[in-house]
Design a protein around this motif. Structure first.
Motif, PDB file in Angstrom:
ATOM      1  N   THR A   1       1.310  -1.125   0.473  1.00 41.38           N
ATOM      2  CA  THR A   1       0.332   0.137   0.203  1.00 41.38           C
ATOM      3  C   THR A   1       0.642   1.218   0.013  1.00 41.38           C
ATOM      4  O   THR A   1       1.713   1.657   1.027  1.00 41.38           O
ATOM      5  CB  THR A   1      -1.353  -0.146   0.753  1.00 41.38           C
ATOM      6  OG1 THR A   1      -1.827  -1.069   1.284  1.00 41.38           O
ATOM      7  CG2 THR A   1      -2.045   1.216   1.730  1.00 41.38           C
ATOM      8  N   ARG A   2       0.655   2.152  -0.665  1.00 38.39           N
ATOM      9  CA  ARG A   2       1.511   3.626  -1.320  1.00 38.39           C
ATOM     10  C   ARG A   2       0.025   4.593  -0.826  1.00 38.39           C
ATOM     11  O   ARG A   2      -0.849   4.692  -2.102  1.00 38.39           O
ATOM     12  CB  ARG A   2       2.601   3.632  -1.756  1.00 38.39           C
ATOM     13  CG  ARG A   2       3.417   4.921  -2.358  1.00 38.39           C
ATOM     14  CD  ARG A   2       3.912   4.535  -2.888  1.00 38.39           C
ATOM     15  NE  ARG A   2       5.266   5.006  -3.312  1.00 38.39           N
ATOM     16  CZ  ARG A   2       4.745   6.669  -3.525  1.00 38.39           C
ATOM     17  NH1 ARG A   2       3.936   6.987  -3.944  1.00 38.39           N
ATOM     18  NH2 ARG A   2       6.067   7.574  -3.562  1.00 38.39           N
ATOM     19  N   THR A   3       0.315   5.035  -0.016  1.00 38.35           N
ATOM     20  CA  THR A   3      -0.716   6.384  -0.171  1.00 38.35           C
ATOM     21  C   THR A   3       0.076   7.642   0.138  1.00 38.35           C
ATOM     22  O   THR A   3      -1.350   8.793  -0.407  1.00 38.35           O
ATOM     23  CB  THR A   3      -1.915   6.247   1.262  1.00 38.35           C
ATOM     24  OG1 THR A   3      -1.152   6.008   2.617  1.00 38.35           O
ATOM     25  CG2 THR A   3      -2.024   4.868   0.331  1.00 38.35           C
ATOM     26  N   GLU A   4       1.334   7.731   0.582  1.00 33.77           N
ATOM     27  CA  GLU A   4       1.259   8.757   0.512  1.00 33.77           C
ATOM     28  C   GLU A   4       1.983  10.381  -1.458  1.00 33.77           C
ATOM     29  O   GLU A   4       1.227   9.713  -2.689  1.00 33.77           O
ATOM     30  CB  GLU A   4       3.223   9.290   0.575  1.00 33.77           C
ATOM     31  CG  GLU A   4       4.236   8.212   0.299  1.00 33.77           C
ATOM     32  CD  GLU A   4       4.256   7.117   0.287  1.00 33.77           C
ATOM     33  OE1 GLU A   4       5.039   6.153   0.250  1.00 33.77           O
ATOM     34  OE2 GLU A   4       3.107   6.132   1.485  1.00 33.77           O
TER      35      GLU A   4
ATOM     36  N   ARG B   1      -0.059   5.923  -6.486  1.00 31.44           N
ATOM     37  CA  ARG B   1      -1.398   5.524  -5.263  1.00 31.44           C
ATOM     38  C   ARG B   1      -1.807   4.779  -4.627  1.00 31.44           C
ATOM     39  O   ARG B   1      -2.812   4.374  -6.371  1.00 31.44           O
ATOM     40  CB  ARG B   1      -2.095   7.041  -4.990  1.00 31.44           C
ATOM     41  CG  ARG B   1      -1.342   8.095  -4.357  1.00 31.44           C
ATOM     42  CD  ARG B   1      -1.746   8.855  -4.836  1.00 31.44           C
ATOM     43  NE  ARG B   1      -1.083  10.311  -3.244  1.00 31.44           N
ATOM     44  CZ  ARG B   1      -2.400  11.631  -3.347  1.00 31.44           C
ATOM     45  NH1 ARG B   1      -3.298  11.444  -3.622  1.00 31.44           N
ATOM     46  NH2 ARG B   1      -1.286  12.248  -2.993  1.00 31.44           N
TER      47      ARG B   1
ATOM     48  N   GLU C   1      -3.583   0.435  -3.265  1.00 34.29           N
ATOM     49  CA  GLU C   1      -3.786  -0.144  -1.593  1.00 34.29           C
ATOM     50  C   GLU C   1      -4.017  -1.069  -2.212  1.00 34.29           C
ATOM     51  O   GLU C   1      -4.738  -1.343  -3.287  1.00 34.29           O
ATOM     52  CB  GLU C   1      -5.003   0.468  -0.931  1.00 34.29           C
ATOM     53  CG  GLU C   1      -5.029   2.363  -0.716  1.00 34.29           C
ATOM     54  CD  GLU C   1      -6.087   2.470   0.220  1.00 34.29           C
ATOM     55  OE1 GLU C   1      -6.452   1.569   0.606  1.00 34.29           O
ATOM     56  OE2 GLU C   1      -6.239   3.763   0.163  1.00 34.29           O
TER      57      GLU C   1
END
Length: 128
Positions: free
Chosen positions: A85-88, A93, A95
């Motif tokens: 998951t990469r939300t920064e 981006r 999940e």
């Protein structure tokens, strides 16, 4: 032919040296600086090249194996089945993206870059 066995060549300086056909077995290349080195036809197996700089180093028909293989073999089924998951801020981006798919994308990208580099080098060599 000069043989170096069980010797510490720490700090040695090699300039305009031809090592064609040389054999390196259990050699540490930690903290090495290389400039304008041609490794054409070299075979490097099980090597760990740590904190080293290579500028102008030509790698043609070179087989390097070791670290990537070690990393791939160390991955567990649990890690391969995990999700990322990469939300920064920034791209991409995502999940719950499958780690195995991330790994596949990175390896395919690296392979494609290599193919482009080989194609471009071949084209440049033909021009010279």
């Amino acid at each position: 032919m000069t043989e170096f066995r069980d010797q510490d060549l720490t700090g040695a300086r090699l300039e305009r040296v031809n090592l064609r056909g040389a054999t390196f077995t259990q050699v540490s290349l930690n903290d090495v600086r290389m400039q304008a080195v041609d490794f054409t036809g070299a075979q490097v197996r099980g090597a760990l090249i740590h904190e080293s700089r290579m500028r102008g180093v030509e790698l043609v028909d070179v087989e390097i194996s070791g670290e990537l293989k070690n990393v791939m073999e160390s991955l567990t089924d649990e890690q391969l089945a995990s999700a990322v998951t990469r939300t920064e801020p920034g791209r991409p981006r995502m999940e719950n993206f499958p780690f195995k798919e991330c790994l596949s994308i990175v390896l395919n990208e690296e392979w494609e870059h290599r193919l482009y580099a080989e194609r471009d080098l071949t084209s440049l060599e033909k021009e010279n």
